[in-house]
Design an enzyme around this catalytic site. Sequence first.
Site, PDB file in Angstrom:
ATOM      1  N   GLU A  27       0.792  -1.226   0.000  1.00  0.00           N
ATOM      2  CA  GLU A  27       0.000   0.000   0.000  1.00  0.00           C
ATOM      3  C   GLU A  27       0.831   1.287   0.000  1.00  0.00           C
ATOM      4  O   GLU A  27       0.370   2.317  -0.470  1.00  0.00           O
ATOM      5  CB  GLU A  27      -0.941   0.001   1.215  1.00  0.00           C
ATOM      6  CG  GLU A  27      -2.006  -1.074   1.180  1.00  0.00           C
ATOM      7  CD  GLU A  27      -2.978  -0.891   0.024  1.00  0.00           C
ATOM      8  OE1 GLU A  27      -3.293   0.255  -0.318  1.00  0.00           O
ATOM      9  OE2 GLU A  27      -3.396  -1.916  -0.558  1.00  0.00           O
ATOM     10  N   SER A  70     -53.039 -23.263  32.408  1.00  0.00           N
ATOM     11  CA  SER A  70     -52.845 -24.049  33.636  1.00  0.00           C
ATOM     12  C   SER A  70     -51.460 -23.925  34.228  1.00  0.00           C
ATOM     13  O   SER A  70     -51.216 -24.411  35.343  1.00  0.00           O
ATOM     14  CB  SER A  70     -53.147 -25.522  33.347  1.00  0.00           C
ATOM     15  OG  SER A  70     -54.480 -25.686  32.930  1.00  0.00           O
TER      16      SER A  70
END
Length: 787
Positions: free
Chosen positions: A204, A484
């Site tokens: 780079e 329940s």
Amino acid sequence: MAQKKPTKTTKAVPKRKRAPNKKAAASKKRKKPGGFWKGLFLKILLVGTLLFAGLIIYLDAWVTDKFEGKRWSLPAQVYARPLELYVGQRLPLADLRAELDMLGYRKRFQLGKPGQYVISGSRIDIYTRSFRFWDETSAAQRVSLNIDEGLISVLSVDGDSSIGLMSLEPMLVGGIYPAHNEDRLLIQLENVPQFLIDALVTVEDNNFYSHHGVSPKSIARAMWVNVKAGRAVQGGSTLTQQLVKNFYLTSERSLVRKSTEALMSILLDAHYDKDEILEAYLNEVYLGQAGRRAVHGFGLGSQYYFGRSISDLKLHQAALLVSLVKGPSYYNPRRHPKRVLARRNLVLGMMAESGLVSKREATIAKAMPLDIAEKSSYSEAVYPAYIDLVRRQLQRDYQAEDLTSEGLRIFTSLDPVVQRAAEQSLVSTAKRLKQQRGEQMNKLEGAMVVTSTDTGEVLALVGGKDTKYSGFNRALDAVRPVGSILKPAVYLAALSRPDEYQLTTLIDDGPVSIELEDGSFWEPLNADKKNHGQVSLHAALAHSYNQATARLGMQLGLPDIMKTIRQLGVQRDLPAYPSVMLGAVGLSPLEVAAMYQTIAAGGFDTPLRAIRAVSTAEGEPLNRYPLQLEQRVDPEAVHLLYYALQETMREGTGRSVYNSLPENLGIAGKTGTTDDLRDSWFAGFTGDRLAVVWLGKDDNSPLGLTGSKGALKVWQNLMLRINPETFVGSIPENISYHWVDDETGKLSGKLCKGARQVPFINGTEPRRKAHCTAGFERMGSWIKSWF
């Protein structure tokens, strides 16, 4: 008539001409042509210089303020619980391997470096990684253990067998992200392999250590290459310019933006040394996308693509990461493996040409595969429902901005093995139900909460059938009628009155009619539409008889029942209607889990918690969330309730799965079904695990499944996967067991027909004896007198 005097006429006197100014004339003759433009130019130059100086001052302040301040908004990192190892621990080998695989450990024939393990028969050798916990830093170490019949029998650390306990590093399971969804793991330059730095600089910015932020040579070379190619094929930006563009500016392509970038690069280079700039670049560079999250920096990139820390990278892996800088999407290794392989090998070739690695090293690295993890260990939504719970609990103590910008480290109680089992159980059961029942199950959804019965820690949480979906979290937000599953509160309220009610107390399960305030009547029916006459209290709960429960509830009184529900940990305000006794109220799965957690813990309220500790990004401790206990319900009454809930699984509504689970597991639980079969619930616990499951449809249309046909099947599937401990409820001192006749509730004998051993609070056991018992006593007396 008088004559007027003639008016005098004045003649116009011509103006006298002024003598010419010889000096002014001479001055005009000496003035150079274009002097005006020169002056204007000087003025413009002066103004321009002042403006440029102002711009430099502004840019300089901008560069230094941001670079020296908080450079990035760091998301909070969320970790699972660390796996603890100790002699005697129940840990199947398959579970240990699954844990190591999820942590990114590699199976090898010989240990060479941290992050590896070796299996030889019942012996496992692990080279752990170092990790900074909230209270200490654990160094990398070699661990050896033997697993025999699912238990750790031998444990040694670095050859020392006297170590009583050690922990693997926890799994990073996600984060709490800022709005821009950038994510990164900050790294320091000293922890980055030198070959990665060499590769990056070579590819780079080969002149990085010699230029002053911009490189005229690179710009000129790029222009020449682009002119020859007739298009833009090469850029001239330095690493410093790339950092400035990503860190300060936008990706706009314009001369002004490019000029600003160059000026700021020069200023950045003037203020800071190369290593500081390089370290910032390593943490800022964009390397890909994980769903909605942007992967920034080589630290996170290493985790995302290879499932390992950057310090553990090899040459070919580092070269691949550097290859991504040119275009993370174009060179995505999971989508374009051939493309990125060519780019990686080009990077390796450039390193060899520059003498940074030998040709032999480059050749070996080029021959290596991409080595990308099959599945990223750092995906966008590993456990989104659980992270949602963590975020909500953290909001009690932290601002939203703190959670998305300060890099807090959150240590949770998430058990990855249990979480995976919970997800698989829900998904596989839903799939099987669809195969069995067809299109009726198309919109089936579900949720699950799994906790530790000892600590109240949430071990797993599933928010829906699509376990990776980060939207509606049904475990927390689906407030549905519970049916329940609320009945144990009614029976616990009764058993808390030992002078009036015992497990053997008979209740009439005949028709019930209760007048309401508006003059209407509430007349509940049993699920089987039958009347069962006189039934014992424990049988009424085990078989979930609605009529018996309603009659018992009205005898107790609604205020007493509502008080018991609150004592069990339900904080939501519930309407005081008779139908509450049969579960005609809405709760979330997490709220139901909180209620059953109190039951499983022997009447101790243990608030559900998902967080153990929080520390700063640097490891400084901030908060601890220890276990909290408060006795809410009488332990003797809870022990009696255990009996009824275990009977539910042996003989009642949960019996369909009892025989498929390991023998003597001692599970206790309760099913729940709502009107028109819209909701299917089950809550149950073993010696160490509590799980609550809900199944239903988001549009509240009928599901067609009872609690035992739906949610219980998911729960069963989970228990078969996680090998829970046997439930043996501790017996309070004031409890004793007696044989009683099942039909009459009178004292009986072990050998008598229909005899059942039932617990009683001392002093409340039956006084009257069944016929069988009296007969055995007379026979005993006769035999005694004979001899």
